[in-house]
Structures are given as C-alpha cells and as structure tokens.
Design an enzyme around this catalytic site. Structure first.
Site, PDB file in Angstrom:
ATOM      1  N   ASP A 231       2.453   2.012   3.384  1.00  0.00           N
ATOM      2  CA  ASP A 231       3.368   1.019   4.003  1.00  0.00           C
ATOM      3  C   ASP A 231       4.761   1.234   3.559  1.00  0.00           C
ATOM      4  OD1 ASP A 231       1.007  -0.605   4.316  1.00  0.00           O
ATOM      5  OD2 ASP A 231       1.265  -1.955   2.357  1.00  0.00           O
TER       6      ASP A 231
ATOM      7  N   HIS B  46       0.941  -1.147  -0.042  1.00  0.00           N
ATOM      8  CA  HIS B  46      -0.031  -0.119  -0.154  1.00  0.00           C
ATOM      9  C   HIS B  46       0.857   1.381  -0.041  1.00  0.00           C
ATOM     10  CE1 HIS B  46      -2.467  -2.912   2.306  1.00  0.00           C
ATOM     11  NE2 HIS B  46      -3.405  -2.325   1.769  1.00  0.00           N
TER      12      HIS B  46
HETATM   13  C1  XUL Z   1      -7.732  -6.777   4.026  1.00  0.00           C
HETATM   14  C2  XUL Z   1      -6.817  -7.077   2.919  1.00  0.00           C
HETATM   15  C3  XUL Z   1      -5.950  -5.998   2.450  1.00  0.00           C
HETATM   16  C4  XUL Z   1      -5.876  -5.810   1.033  1.00  0.00           C
HETATM   17  C5  XUL Z   1      -5.364  -4.733   0.276  1.00  0.00           C
HETATM   18  O1  XUL Z   1      -8.682  -7.747   4.430  1.00  0.00           O
HETATM   19  O2  XUL Z   1      -6.834  -8.338   2.587  1.00  0.00           O
HETATM   20  O3  XUL Z   1      -4.539  -5.993   3.074  1.00  0.00           O
HETATM   21  O4  XUL Z   1      -5.129  -7.204   0.679  1.00  0.00           O
HETATM   22  O5  XUL Z   1      -5.636  -3.605   0.795  1.00  0.00           O
END
Ligand code: XUL
Ligand code: CO
Length: 441
Positions: free
Chosen positions: A109, A106
């Site tokens: 992150d 993300h």
């Molecule tokens: C949350 C989830 C996230 C997504 C990316 O449950 O799976 O980490 O993969 O935002």
C-alpha cells in the site's frame, strides 16, 4: 495538528471535532468526544481508531465489471517514489484532519511493488524514512502492519501454504520485509490475514502439509520479529472464504484451535472483522465473544456486510444495535489486547467526491461512540447482567457448584435428576433482553 504536504488534497475541510448531537455540521462528530470518559477510560483510549491505507488511499473503486471510478490526485506521478510520497502526504492529511491517532497498512500500500524483491526492498526503505518523518511531525502511530501475500499472481496457489517451496520462500521474504518495515515504523502490532491460505479443491490439496507449513511460517516470523526487538502482538484475522473457497482461518474458534495446536497462543491474538463474521454465518458479537473468552480479543477491523448478498462488501458501519451488542462484549472483556478499531471499509464505487471518505469515517466513528455510551449505560443502569447471571444461579448452589468444580460423578448427577422428578420450564426471556438494548440507545 493538521499535517499537509506541499499540496493540500482535501481542500475546504478542516479538523473534524466533537460538536455534539445537536450540530448540523456534517464535518463534525456528534457522539465521539475523544476525551469523554466511558467506564474509566477516554473514548480515544478505548477505540484507538485507525484508517486503512489500502481502502482510503489506494482503492480506486474497481469491481469485477469495471475499472475504478476515483482519480486520486496523489496517484498521478509516473515515478513510483514520487507517487508514494504524494500518497503519504494525502494519508497524513486525512488522518490528522480526522483526529485519528493511527493507521494500518500492507507493505505494497505504501509503495508499488517492483520487478524484483531487492528493488521492492529499496523502495520500502525510501518510503519508510519519508513516513517516519511524517509520523514524528504529527504524532500519528502505526496500529499494525502486514504483508500483502495475496494480490501478486505468484500466490494464486497460496503463500505460506503454496505446494511449491520456492513460492513459500518468496512469501517468507515478503513477510520478513513487512516485519522490518513495521518495526522501523514502530508498529504496535502485526497482522496475518491468510487470503490465499486455503484451497479450491481437496483433490489437489494436502491439508495436513499446508496447515503445518502455515504454522511454520508464523513461528519463523514470530522468532525473527522478537529477535529484532518487536514487543507487539501478532494477530490472525479470521475469514472463512473469499478469495479461496475454503480458508484455513475460518472463524475465531477455528483460529484459536489452530494457534493452540501449534503452540502459538502466547504471541498471537485475533483481529476480528465484522464482515468476515457475517461470511462465517456468525454475528460480529459472537466472534468477539469467542475471542474474548479465550483471552485473545486483540483488535477489530470495523465495517459491515450486506444482508442481501454473500460477499465482503466492506461498507462503513452504521448499525447502532449491532455495534452496541459488540461494545457490550468489548467492555465486559476489559477492552482490546493491544489493538484498536481499524476501519477496514471502503466508500461505494459511486461515492467519488474526495470529501466522501470523511463522511464515511465520521459515520463509523459516531456509530462506535454512540454504541459504547449505550453499552456503558446498559452495564451500569440496566438489569441485563443481573438477569443473565440469574439464568445460571443454580450453579451457585451446592450441587451446581460441585458439578462446575468437577466434584461430581455422572452417577451422582443422575441421582439428582431422579430425585428432582418433573422439572418446571424456565423462560429464556430473549425479547426482554432485546428490549433493554433499544431502551438505552
Ligand atoms: C480482506 C481483509 C484484509 C486484511 C489485511 O478481507 O480484511 O484487508 O484486513 O490484509
Ligand atoms: Co480486514
């Protein structure tokens, strides 16, 4: 090739390699042999294993009852850029020691969000150029990037589906920055997980408007990224609930219907997560099969839930039987469309040694490898497929074919039934099918 920064974080751990099932070395793969060919492709190509930056490098193990239990040595500097660089050093050390080719992230992150969008964008530029260098040096790639449009409290009423336009605009800005970031890091795909895209109470919610707005943002994001030359696939990651009570991307079937309704099915596919399937009261293999049937099986977030509770525990996968069923679907679908296997999984709160993240990934990787090898054997040496085909063989005959092809009226169908008279029962033979899996594990 192992890539460390100024400092080695995972001391005493070298490159993890394949040593076979007889090895007692806990820091080795017992089943994952990257160059081994399974159904015409190497395991490395089948899987494209990725680490999840958020769980492995950021998540310190906090839960609703207490703070994190980890004290990551890369998370110590008071300067956000220094901290982000140290974290990137640790990330590349982990990825290259595991021998993985990919990571997923993300935006926030990689570096902490700043007070303003402008300042955040500057930070992202800085860390992106640092990570680019490390990518070039190591050959590690980005499987997908995404925007975290769920943690910041401003998104408490939704991001793309927020009732307030100014918040939707802010989400748009963040998604644009995350797309720029993903493109600059040559990301192969881009993910949308709608953690806050849903609602808690229908009383204050206009579902029609919110779904339209969500589709609007997805279309705008696609158009923008394509204009910047992004050739990868966009993935929707279904999840039925948590954090919201009702999330719009409930499961694979719901997401496929949504994408088709809004004309997004050409650019978007699905990223199926094991624990999200469980929360939707489905099995993992069901979700994979639904996605594959629509030609939309794009990528996998690998983890597992817990049979005794109903939330997203994101544990590392260990269940060979479950993953074998999943690999059967994957192999029959001809693989993933653009994506790979991202370990969206975290070690337990009381797993506090730095080496624990290695045990976790090794276990997950070997579970997938062993399951893939088993699935290949089932497909090539067992009766499973022919038995399943036989169950439908009545549609190979004249009338059955006509029905399938749409060359039959309901009147004609009814006449056949009258002529047939009393029908014999045909066993579904579920137990026999189940035993085949065990026989080949
Ligand atoms: C949350 C989830 C996230 C997504 C990316 O449950 O799976 O980490 O993969 O935002
Ligand atoms: Co996920």
């Amino acid at each position: 090739m192992i890539l460390t920064g100024d400092k080695e974080y995972y001391k005493g751990i070298g490159a993890i390699s394949y040593e076979g099932r007889e090895s007692d070395n806990p820091f080795s793969f017992k089943y994952y042999n990257p160059e081994q060919i399974v159904m015409g492709k190497t395991m490395r190509e089948h899987f494209k294993f990725a680490i999840a930056y958020w769980h492995s490098l950021c998540g310190q193990g906090s839960d609703p009852f207490g703070p994190g239990t980890q004290q990551f040595p890369w998370d110590q500097s008071s300067d956000p850029i220094r901290r982000a660089r140290d974290k990137a050093d640790a990330a590349f050390e982990l990825i290259t020691k595991l021998g993985f080719d990919y990571f997923c992230f993300h935006d926030v992150d990689l570096v902490d969000e700043a007070q303003t969008l402008g300042e955040t964008e500057k930070r992202l530029h800085k860390i992106a150029s640092y990570i680019s260098e490390k990518k070039n040096e190591s050959g590690v790639k980005v499987l997908w990037g995404t925007a975290n449009c769920f943690s910041n409290p401003i998104y408490m009423n939704g991001a793309a589906t927020n009732p307030e336009f100014s918040v939707v605009a802010r989400a748009g800005a963040q998604i644009k920055m995350a797309l720029d970031l993903t493109i600059s890091l040559e990301g192969e795909n881009y993910v949308f997980w709608g953690g806050r895209e849903g609602y808690m109470s229908l009383l204050n919610t206009d579902i029609g408007k919110e779904l339209d707005h969500m589709a609007q943002i997805l279309s705008m994001a696609r158009d923008y990224a394509r204009k910047q030359g992004f050739k990868g696939t966009f993935f929707i990651e279904p999840k039925p609930m948590e954090p919201m009570k009702h999330q719009y991307d409930f499961d694979a079937a719901t997401a496929i219907g949504f994408l088709k309704e809004y004309g997004l099915e050409k650019d978007f596919k699905l990223n199926i997560e094991v624990n999200h399937a469980t929360l939707a009261q489905h099995s993992f293999e069901h979700e994979l099969a639904i996605a594959a049937n629509a030609g939309m099986l794009g990528s996998i977030d690998a983890n597992r839930g817990d049979n005794q509770n109903g939330w997203d525990t994101d544990q590392f996968p260990v269940n060979i039987y479950e993953i074998t069923e999943a690999m059967l679907v994957l192999l029959q679908a001809g693989g993933l469309k653009g994506g790979g296997i991202n370990f969206d999984a975290k070690i337990r709160r009381n797993s506090t040694d730095l080496e624990d993240i290695f045990h976790a990934h090794i276990g997950g990787v070997d579970t997938f490898a062993r399951a893939l090898i088993t699935a290949e054997k089932i497909l090539t040496s067992s009766e499973l497929i022919s038995l399943r085909k036989k169950r439908y063989s009545s549609f190979d005959t004249e009338d059955g074919k006509k029905f399938e092809n749409g060359d039959m009226t309901l009147q004609a169908l009814s006449e056949i039934a009258f002529k047939n008279g009393t029908l014999e029962r045909k066993s579904g033979k579920q137990e026999l099918f189940e035993n085949i899996i065990n026989q080949f594990i």
